[in-house]
Design an enzyme around this catalytic site. Structure first.
Site, PDB file in Angstrom:
ATOM      1  N   GLU A 182      90.436 -36.250   7.761  1.00  6.82           N
ATOM      2  CA  GLU A 182      90.230 -35.442   6.386  1.00  6.82           C
ATOM      3  C   GLU A 182      90.203 -36.695   5.324  1.00  6.82           C
ATOM      4  OE1 GLU A 182      92.306 -31.706   6.214  1.00  6.82           O
ATOM      5  OE2 GLU A 182      92.819 -31.712   8.472  1.00  6.82           O
ATOM      6  N   ASP A 203      92.333 -21.731   6.682  1.00  2.07           N
ATOM      7  CA  ASP A 203      92.615 -22.911   7.074  1.00  2.07           C
ATOM      8  C   ASP A 203      94.052 -23.237   6.588  1.00  2.07           C
ATOM      9  OD1 ASP A 203      92.457 -25.555   8.104  1.00  2.07           O
ATOM     10  OD2 ASP A 203      90.766 -26.057   7.080  1.00  2.07           O
TER      11      ASP A 203
HETATM   12  C1  BGC Z   1      91.966 -28.681   8.918  1.00  2.00           C
HETATM   13  C2  BGC Z   1      91.331 -27.785  10.104  1.00  2.00           C
HETATM   14  C3  BGC Z   1      92.536 -27.683  11.101  1.00  2.00           C
HETATM   15  C4  BGC Z   1      93.876 -27.098  10.612  1.00  2.00           C
HETATM   16  C5  BGC Z   1      95.008 -27.094  11.747  1.00  2.00           C
HETATM   17  C6  BGC Z   1      93.220 -28.345   8.502  1.00  2.00           C
HETATM   18  O1  BGC Z   1      93.778 -29.196   7.780  1.00  2.00           O
HETATM   19  O2  BGC Z   1      90.917 -28.524   7.926  1.00  2.00           O
HETATM   20  O3  BGC Z   1      90.258 -28.328  10.624  1.00  2.00           O
HETATM   21  O4  BGC Z   1      91.799 -26.901  12.222  1.00  2.00           O
HETATM   22  O5  BGC Z   1      94.156 -28.049   9.562  1.00  2.00           O
HETATM   23  O6  BGC Z   1      95.065 -28.350  12.074  1.00  2.00           O
HETATM   24  C1  BGC Z   2      98.944 -31.134  10.179  1.00  6.74           C
HETATM   25  C2  BGC Z   2      97.698 -30.910  10.397  1.00  6.74           C
HETATM   26  C3  BGC Z   2      97.035 -30.213   9.123  1.00  6.74           C
HETATM   27  C4  BGC Z   2      97.451 -31.039   7.563  1.00  6.74           C
HETATM   28  C5  BGC Z   2      96.990 -30.280   6.481  1.00  6.74           C
HETATM   29  C6  BGC Z   2      99.247 -31.692   8.606  1.00  6.74           C
HETATM   30  O1  BGC Z   2     100.471 -31.970   8.464  1.00  6.74           O
HETATM   31  O2  BGC Z   2      99.586 -31.863  11.265  1.00  6.74           O
HETATM   32  O3  BGC Z   2      97.221 -30.145  11.496  1.00  6.74           O
HETATM   33  O4  BGC Z   2      95.458 -30.164   9.274  1.00  6.74           O
HETATM   34  O5  BGC Z   2      98.761 -31.210   7.853  1.00  6.74           O
HETATM   35  O6  BGC Z   2      97.328 -30.837   5.542  1.00  6.74           O
END
Ligand code: BGC
Ligand code: BGC
Length: 666
Positions: free
Chosen positions: A537, A339
């Site tokens: 998140e 991830d």
């Molecule tokens: C998330 C994932 C996601 C990834 C890419 C992460 O922060 O936990 O679910 O697929 O970002 O955006």
């Molecule tokens: C991205 C997300 C990712 C996240 C994780 C963002 O900047 O756009 O896709 O999941 O950061 O911290």
């Protein structure tokens, strides 16, 4: 499917054309190699021969690759990192690129997406071996980053439908809209079993029981098709996430309000037996029955010893689970994708983090830089892993295993034959037929929790009075992972708001006053649409941080998430319920919200709407009896936040509405 499938003949022709274009390009590349290297290349190498078995092609290709080429395959960059200069893909032999949430081309159109991915693909094909690039994106409720994509209800609403066939259909449409615009890989579905609704990712879960989540793994079939169908232009590689126990973390009271995530990315403090039952179980059918192609480890940790944080093991370094359980015991033969910068949460130096995760079984590394957010990413990963191989801390066998898994997926996706976007279905993105499926899904996902004196469905030719913060806001009803990572009230997508749906379905006049300040006619049926604003998140954790961290709106303060109704929404409910002939409250939210008893008494009908997405009309359909209410609660609906975590089977289980509850109408 209700969309019109292209005839097999037309589809075949399109694929042949694409194949011809690809082999023409390959020929050019071969020629230039011959010139450059001076070697005779008149024979097609076995890995380029589509008639050979995938395993043979993988072995042949692997045998031709340098260490740099292998490690490049294991690295995933973010589009921002390479967009200005895609030759970085060529130079560093990058195997994959992703779009993070909200990371989109300008203009954000299907054509621009396809052009963008093809531009990156061109750079990948310009490497000596011409290994195609794999492009991934979070198509978690439709291809939500793409403006104009069909945006479906988030998983929690799909869980409420109890309709696996519908979920498969939705995932198939999602795959079609994603692949037609370039990306061949969706970071979905979330197999999370959300046990504590204070978690900001509750809406990404199909529900609180492993059995419900397992029943919805038809989503994997919808995305990937059956084995052998991955190379079709309407399928994508899926990713079961987040392995495992992302929904089983313990809420940390001490972290609430400090700016940290109180529950997202936390620690599963459970016995191993509970972990097996609630976290690992959904992965067994995902692997054995649905053959999911990739698995993404969770940011979270496990602590089976009941001790303090010191005993917790981060999933990204959990070799016992990633290699032992997943790959060896369950026979998972796809690849593990880390991830977002998750390995950087492991203890130690960066070299130690890379060593621990690659040796634990991570095959591909999501290591975006996404400047200006981070100083380094994959550019640090590549030399670090190279060094670890040189010193023998990571074995060549481990590298070969990881790369073989990645290449297998690329062959199965047909990328060697058709590296560029097959645009056959480009015109179907956001089509009427797709929106019709979304609308039906919305109707099926609505859960009727209370219906005094058969208030619903609203049948007569009455005037309707609509109020509430979520009646006319498509951004709120779509939630997080829509146009931007966190989603937003101002994120407007094509579709209908719930107010639009009410206006289409009502037989009398419709008055709309968000705060219920306009006069409420005595004879009107009142509908108050309340709920949450978007989040994703940890920002959605109750007690989570309130600053934004979104490439699109960095620094904008976010509302506190409390699972309670706002003052304004409560006021609107009280006003309408006191004055209107009947009063229906529709809760648009990523999880249950607390309805205090004093308020509940005033409400005639109560509907859990979840996050319906682009088709608010589907809500109107059930409110006005065009379709029946059939949805059932995918999670227990608590009386108070203090009851969390609350789940069916708990000792002394006493929710406001139990898991599985839902009144039906005709
Ligand atoms: C998330 C994932 C996601 C990834 C890419 C992460 O922060 O936990 O679910 O697929 O970002 O955006
Ligand atoms: C991205 C997300 C990712 C996240 C994780 C963002 O900047 O756009 O896709 O999941 O950061 O911290």
């Amino acid at each position: 499917m209700s969309r019109v499938p292209p005839s097999r003949h037309a589809r075949r022709r399109a694929r042949l054309l694409a194949a011809a274009a690809a082999s023409a390009l390959a020929a050019v590349l071969l020629q230039s190699q011959t010139v450059a290297g001076g070697a005779a290349a008149d024979e097609t190498p076995p890995y380029q021969d589509p008639d050979l078995p995938v395993a043979t092609r993988v072995a042949d290709l692997l045998g031709r690759m340098s260490l740099a080429e292998k490690i490049g395959q294991m690295a995933q960059a973010e589009r921002v990192d390479i967009d200005a200069d895609p030759s970085l893909i060529t130079e560093h032999r990058l195997g994959s690129v992703l779009s993070g949430g909200g990371s989109v081309p300008d203009p954000n159109t299907p054509e621009a997406w396809a052009d963008m991915v093809d531009r990156y693909q061109q750079a990948a094909l310009a490497t000596p071996l011409g290994i195609p690039l794999l492009y991934g994106v979070d198509s978690v409720h439709g291809h939500g980053n793409l403006l104009g994509a069909t945006v479906f209800p988030h998983n929690i609403g799909l869980g409420a439908t109890r309709d696996p066939a519908l979920v498969e259909k939705i995932a198939h449409i999602t795959a079609e809209e994603t692949r037609a615009s370039g990306p061949q890989w969706a970071f979905a579905p979330c197999l999370c079993v959300a046990r504590d609704d204070r978690w900001g990712r509750t809406y990404e879960s199909f529900g609180e029981t492993p059995a419900l989540v397992e029943s919805m793994e038809t989503a994997i079939d919808g995305l990937q098709g059956r084995p052998g169908q991955l190379d079709e232009p309407d399928r994508v590689l899926a990713s079961a996430k987040h392995f495992a126990g992302d929904g089983l973390t313990t809420y940390d009271d001490a972290a609430a309000g400090t700016g940290a995530y109180p529950i997202d990315q936390g620690i599963d403090r459970v016995t191993r037996a509970e972990f097996d039952r609630l976290a690992l179980a959904p992965y067994v059918p995902a692997i054995k029955e649905h053959h999911v192609g990739t698995i993404m480890p969770s940011f979270s940790s496990t602590d089976f010893n009941g001790g303090g944080t010191d005993d917790a093991v981060k999933m990204h370094a959990n070799g016992e689970l990633l290699t032992g359980w997943l790959k060896e015991q369950q026979g998972f033969d796809g690849f593990v994708i880390s991830d977002w910068r998750a390995i950087r949460q492991l203890p130690g130096t960066y070299a130690e983090q890379v060593e621990a995760s690659v040796n634990a079984g991570v095959d591909m590394f999501m290591e975006p830089i996404q400047a200006p957010n981070n100083p380094s990413g994959w550019d640090e990963f590549i030399p670090t892993l190279t060094q670890l191989v040189d010193t023998g801390d990571v074995s060549m066998a481990r590298i070969d295993d990881a790369v073989s898994r990645i290449l297998t997926a690329k062959f199965e996706l047909g990328l060697f034959e058709h590296p560029f976007t097959d645009r056959t279905h480009l015109g179907d993105i956001g089509s009427k037929a797709h929106h019709a499926v979304a609308r039906r899904a919305v109707s099926e996902s609505q859960v009727l929790l209370r219906n005094q004196r058969h208030t619903l469905p609203l049948r007569g030719k009455h005037d309707v009075y609509v109020a509430g913060s979520n009646a006319d806001n498509i951004g709120n009803q779509a939630g997080g992972w829509t146009l931007t990572w966190q989603g937003g009230s101002a994120n407007v997508i094509p579709g209908t708001t719930i107010l639009d749906g009410i206006e289409q379905a009502a037989r009398g006049d419709v008055t709309y006053s968000e705060t219920a300040t306009a006069r409420v006619p005595r004879k009107a049926d009142g509908i108050v649409v309340v709920g949450e604003t978007p989040y994703a998140e940890g920002f959605g954790d109750v007690g989570g941080p309130q600053w934004a961290y979104d490439p699109a709106d960095n620094g904008v303060p976010r509302p506190e998430q409390t699972m309670r109704l706002s003052e304004a929404d409560t006021q609107a409910i009280e006003t309408v319920c006191e004055r209107a002939k009947s009063c229906t409250v529709v809760v648009v939210s990523g999880r249950p919200m607390v309805i205090p008893p004093s308020l509940l008494r005033q409400i005639d009908a109560l509907v859990a709407s979840w996050l319906p997405g682009s088709e608010g009309a589907g809500v109107g359909d059930v409110l006005f009896g065009r379709r029946p209410f059939t949805g059932k609660l995918p999670v227990s609906w608590p009386r108070s936040v203090a009851q969390e975590p609350i789940n069916v089977g708990d000792r002394g289980y006493d929710p406001l509405y139990r898991y599985g509850f839902g009144l039906r109408t005709r």
